[in-house]
Design a protein around this motif. Structure first.
Motif, PDB file in Angstrom:
ATOM      1  N   MET A   1       0.880  -1.214   0.042  1.00 43.52           N
ATOM      2  CA  MET A   1       0.093  -0.064  -0.071  1.00 43.52           C
ATOM      3  C   MET A   1       0.897   1.353  -0.084  1.00 43.52           C
ATOM      4  O   MET A   1       1.839   1.240   1.022  1.00 43.52           O
ATOM      5  N   ARG A   5      -2.614   6.159  -1.153  1.00 48.25           N
ATOM      6  CA  ARG A   5      -3.641   5.257  -0.816  1.00 48.25           C
ATOM      7  C   ARG A   5      -4.103   5.341   0.474  1.00 48.25           C
ATOM      8  O   ARG A   5      -5.059   5.052   1.168  1.00 48.25           O
ATOM      9  N   ALA A   6      -2.905   5.115   1.444  1.00 52.42           N
ATOM     10  CA  ALA A   6      -2.957   5.171   3.004  1.00 52.42           C
ATOM     11  C   ALA A   6      -3.780   6.365   3.275  1.00 52.42           C
ATOM     12  O   ALA A   6      -4.843   6.499   4.198  1.00 52.42           O
ATOM     13  N   ASP A   8      -5.359   8.524   1.552  1.00 55.08           N
ATOM     14  CA  ASP A   8      -7.050   8.475   1.062  1.00 55.08           C
ATOM     15  C   ASP A   8      -7.757   7.904   2.011  1.00 55.08           C
ATOM     16  O   ASP A   8      -8.848   8.212   2.185  1.00 55.08           O
ATOM     17  N   ARG A   9      -7.369   6.588   2.492  1.00 52.01           N
ATOM     18  CA  ARG A   9      -8.265   5.751   3.231  1.00 52.01           C
ATOM     19  C   ARG A   9      -8.271   6.425   4.822  1.00 52.01           C
ATOM     20  O   ARG A   9      -9.438   6.236   5.303  1.00 52.01           O
ATOM     21  N   TRP A  13     -11.570   9.557   8.373  1.00 46.19           N
ATOM     22  CA  TRP A  13     -11.095   9.171   9.870  1.00 46.19           C
ATOM     23  C   TRP A  13     -10.416  10.242  10.489  1.00 46.19           C
ATOM     24  O   TRP A  13     -10.250  10.326  11.781  1.00 46.19           O
ATOM     25  N   GLU A  73     -17.123  11.345  -3.851  1.00 44.61           N
ATOM     26  CA  GLU A  73     -17.044  10.224  -2.539  1.00 44.61           C
ATOM     27  C   GLU A  73     -18.183   9.333  -2.577  1.00 44.61           C
ATOM     28  O   GLU A  73     -19.116   9.806  -2.998  1.00 44.61           O
ATOM     29  N   ARG A  77     -18.090   6.875   2.753  1.00 38.19           N
ATOM     30  CA  ARG A  77     -17.020   8.079   3.265  1.00 38.19           C
ATOM     31  C   ARG A  77     -17.442   9.167   3.687  1.00 38.19           C
ATOM     32  O   ARG A  77     -17.054   9.845   4.518  1.00 38.19           O
TER      33      ARG A  77
END
Length: 110
Positions: A1, A5-6, A8-9, A13, A73, A77
């Motif tokens: 990863m 990408r990390a 974005d995830r 949060w 989105e 999300r």
């Protein structure tokens, strides 16, 4: 990863994660130096802790708000981002109100 990408995830949060970190930091430093042991605390330490805590909360809210405001989105999300952003308002209040109380109610530093 990869890092992109990390990130974005993590962004939906961000408000919950950074807000919790900021509120916890401000609370621990503020309560320890104000009420736990007045001999080692100073107003400067508490002010710096509150400022750092509020900056972390603001960064988390900004990250979550950007996800919420993006049209591309998914609904899930966006919902997480909205809850994170609203939590940041509560975290900010949880930082500011005890800070005011620490400055107004019996002062340790006199």
């Amino acid at each position: 990863m990869n890092g992109e990408r990390a990130r974005d995830r993590f962004m939906p949060w961000a408000g919950l994660a950074l807000g919790t970190l900021g509120a916890g930091l401000a609370h621990q430093i503020g309560s320890d130096s104000t009420f736990q042991d007045c001999r080692v605390g100073s107003p400067r330490v508490v002010i710096i802790a509150v400022a750092v805590g509020l900056v972390l909360v603001a960064l988390g809210a900004l990250g979550s708000w950007r996800v919420y405001g993006a049209d591309s989105e998914t609904p899930a999300r966006r919902m997480i981002a909205l809850v994170s952003t609203m939590a940041c308002a509560i975290y900010a209040m949880a930082i500011i109100l005890p800070f005011i109380a620490a400055l107004v109610i019996p002062r340790c530093w006199q």
